[in-house]
Design a protein around this motif. Structure first.
Motif, mmCIF file in Angstrom:
data_model
loop_
_atom_site.group_PDB
_atom_site.id
_atom_site.type_symbol
_atom_site.label_atom_id
_atom_site.label_comp_id
_atom_site.label_asym_id
_atom_site.label_seq_id
_atom_site.Cartn_x
_atom_site.Cartn_y
_atom_site.Cartn_z
ATOM 1 N N GLY A 24 -23.279 -37.950 32.013
ATOM 2 C CA GLY A 24 -23.663 -36.565 32.690
ATOM 3 C C GLY A 24 -21.904 -36.661 33.184
ATOM 4 N N ALA A 25 -21.447 -36.543 32.386
ATOM 5 C CA ALA A 25 -19.983 -36.521 32.392
ATOM 6 C C ALA A 25 -19.504 -35.063 32.481
ATOM 7 N N LYS A 71 -34.611 -45.943 20.609
ATOM 8 C CA LYS A 71 -33.632 -47.745 19.749
ATOM 9 C C LYS A 71 -32.638 -47.223 19.272
ATOM 10 N N GLU A 72 -32.412 -46.599 18.454
ATOM 11 C CA GLU A 72 -31.387 -46.698 17.931
ATOM 12 C C GLU A 72 -30.286 -44.563 17.629
ATOM 13 N N PRO A 73 -29.795 -44.114 16.964
ATOM 14 C CA PRO A 73 -28.965 -43.065 17.695
ATOM 15 C C PRO A 73 -29.976 -42.103 16.577
ATOM 16 N N VAL A 74 -30.340 -40.982 17.397
ATOM 17 C CA VAL A 74 -31.325 -40.039 16.654
ATOM 18 C C VAL A 74 -30.813 -38.349 16.824
ATOM 19 N N GLU A 75 -31.474 -37.655 16.707
ATOM 20 C CA GLU A 75 -31.423 -36.281 16.922
ATOM 21 C C GLU A 75 -32.367 -35.749 18.060
ATOM 22 N N MET A 76 -32.653 -34.753 19.197
ATOM 23 C CA MET A 76 -33.306 -34.627 19.337
ATOM 24 C C MET A 76 -33.186 -33.229 20.208
ATOM 25 N N ASP A 77 -33.886 -32.426 20.585
ATOM 26 C CA ASP A 77 -34.217 -30.837 20.875
ATOM 27 C C ASP A 77 -33.560 -30.976 22.794
ATOM 28 N N PHE A 78 -32.393 -30.269 22.964
ATOM 29 C CA PHE A 78 -31.980 -30.320 23.994
ATOM 30 C C PHE A 78 -31.794 -28.691 24.722
ATOM 31 N N TYR A 79 -32.204 -28.323 25.505
ATOM 32 C CA TYR A 79 -32.308 -27.351 26.365
ATOM 33 C C TYR A 79 -31.146 -27.266 27.262
ATOM 34 N N LYS A 80 -30.331 -25.900 26.136
ATOM 35 C CA LYS A 80 -29.156 -25.499 27.463
ATOM 36 C C LYS A 80 -29.632 -24.631 28.425
ATOM 37 N N ASN A 81 -28.789 -24.679 29.657
ATOM 38 C CA ASN A 81 -28.701 -24.154 30.508
ATOM 39 C C ASN A 81 -27.787 -22.907 30.812
ATOM 40 N N SER A 82 -28.798 -21.377 30.213
ATOM 41 C CA SER A 82 -27.532 -20.595 29.750
ATOM 42 C C SER A 82 -26.720 -19.887 31.212
ATOM 43 N N LYS A 83 -27.499 -20.626 32.794
ATOM 44 C CA LYS A 83 -26.904 -19.850 33.517
ATOM 45 C C LYS A 83 -25.603 -21.673 34.277
ATOM 46 N N ASP A 84 -25.745 -22.125 34.131
ATOM 47 C CA ASP A 84 -25.507 -23.266 34.680
ATOM 48 C C ASP A 84 -24.591 -24.540 34.144
ATOM 49 N N ASP A 85 -24.272 -24.801 32.628
ATOM 50 C CA ASP A 85 -23.946 -25.547 31.616
ATOM 51 C C ASP A 85 -23.511 -27.101 31.698
ATOM 52 N N GLN A 86 -23.364 -27.579 33.939
ATOM 53 C CA GLN A 86 -24.183 -28.698 34.135
ATOM 54 C C GLN A 86 -25.434 -29.294 34.308
ATOM 55 N N GLU A 121 -19.322 -58.146 28.430
ATOM 56 C CA GLU A 121 -19.427 -59.259 28.973
ATOM 57 C C GLU A 121 -19.119 -59.234 30.783
ATOM 58 N N ALA A 122 -18.616 -58.119 30.732
ATOM 59 C CA ALA A 122 -17.442 -57.649 31.569
ATOM 60 C C ALA A 122 -18.249 -57.048 32.808
ATOM 61 N N THR A 123 -18.550 -57.219 33.944
ATOM 62 C CA THR A 123 -19.209 -56.955 35.625
ATOM 63 C C THR A 123 -18.731 -55.501 35.525
ATOM 64 N N ILE A 124 -20.153 -54.457 34.880
ATOM 65 C CA ILE A 124 -19.797 -53.102 35.482
ATOM 66 C C ILE A 124 -20.099 -52.424 36.684
ATOM 67 N N HIS A 125 -18.896 -51.856 37.561
ATOM 68 C CA HIS A 125 -18.842 -52.216 39.316
ATOM 69 C C HIS A 125 -19.498 -50.530 39.491
ATOM 70 N N PHE A 126 -19.805 -49.749 38.400
ATOM 71 C CA PHE A 126 -20.460 -48.627 39.401
ATOM 72 C C PHE A 126 -20.989 -48.365 38.161
ATOM 73 N N LEU A 127 -22.138 -47.856 37.909
ATOM 74 C CA LEU A 127 -22.679 -46.500 36.788
ATOM 75 C C LEU A 127 -23.048 -44.853 37.507
ATOM 76 N N LYS A 128 -23.135 -44.372 37.105
ATOM 77 C CA LYS A 128 -22.939 -43.349 37.650
ATOM 78 C C LYS A 128 -23.955 -42.118 36.515
ATOM 79 N N ILE A 129 -25.190 -41.792 36.971
ATOM 80 C CA ILE A 129 -26.020 -41.806 36.155
ATOM 81 C C ILE A 129 -26.659 -39.695 36.522
ATOM 82 N N ASP A 130 -26.587 -38.468 35.891
ATOM 83 C CA ASP A 130 -26.151 -37.416 35.957
ATOM 84 C C ASP A 130 -26.601 -36.526 34.709
ATOM 85 N N ALA A 131 -28.029 -37.143 34.974
ATOM 86 C CA ALA A 131 -28.467 -36.571 33.259
ATOM 87 C C ALA A 131 -29.869 -36.022 33.220
#
Length: 207
Positions: A24-25, A71-86, A121-131
């Motif tokens: 959610g970058a 399970k695999e890459p796919v296309e889905m419906d996405f609802y765009k917010n016209s007031k705030d694209d974030q 294999e590496a440690t993931i120190h911080f996973l930020k999710i804002d989805a």
């Protein structure tokens, strides 16, 4: 979310180098906060957002896509917010539906595939999710092997009432994280009437 969880970054200072995944970058605001604490040469980030905000060069790798439990890459419906694209979402909105009048098809990926490609294999120190409604869905999609390598996970969730269909509220998020050995490390409950909480969870495994 970014500014409200910034103080939790202090716990990461014990690591010389950290691996960060940003789901959610929008506009790279999360990386801007990290710059206050770390030399970004030591931060490996993956920017994930369905829109091009002109921030691709800020990331070591950028995926212009959405993330969900697929399970695999796919296309889905996405609802765009016209007031705030974030605040656009893969989830159908429960309220303020007039702001989400426009829908589009977007590519949706599984976060496990991205991690296995970039940080196998590496440690993931911080996973930020804002989805925007998909936060806990994404956490639930993480493989056990991947979860065992993540130290901190930040999510955004409503405190009492879902904003989107199938969205989990704060209590449900906390209960699920407990079931996978993650405890609440830091929380910020909004006081502006938005009913949103930002929570950072910490893995019970020492990493």
């Amino acid at each position: 979310m970014t500014s409200t969880i910034a103080s939790s970054f202090e716990a990461l200072k014990k690591y010389d180098k950290i691996n960060v995944i940003d789901i959610g970058a929008a506009r790279a605001s999360f990386l801007a906060e990290l710059e206050r604490y770390f030399d970004l040469e030591n931060v490996y980030s993956i920017g994930i957002d369905p829109f091009d905000h002109g921030e691709k060069d800020r990331y070591d790798k950028f995926y212009q896509a959405c993330i969900d439990d697929v399970k695999e890459p796919v296309e889905m419906d996405f609802y765009k917010n016209s007031k705030d694209d974030q605040a656009s979402s893969l989830c159908s909105p429960v309220k303020d539906k007039e702001a989400f009048s426009e829908s589009m098809k977007v590519q949706v990926l599984n976060i496990n595939d991205i991690i296995e490609e970039n940080l196998p294999e590496a440690t993931i120190h911080f996973l930020k999710i804002d989805a925007e409604g998909k936060d806990l869905h994404i956490v639930k999609s993480l493989k056990k092997e991947v979860l065992s390598r993540i130290k901190y996970i930040a999510v955004e969730c409503p405190m009492t009432k879902p904003r989107f269909e199938e969205e989990f509220v704060k209590g449900q998020c906390i209960e699920y994280f407990k079931s996978i050995n993650f405890e609440v490390f830091y929380t910020y409950d909004s006081s502006n009437g938005s009913d949103v909480s930002d929570i950072v969870f910490v893995n019970g495994i020492e990493l």
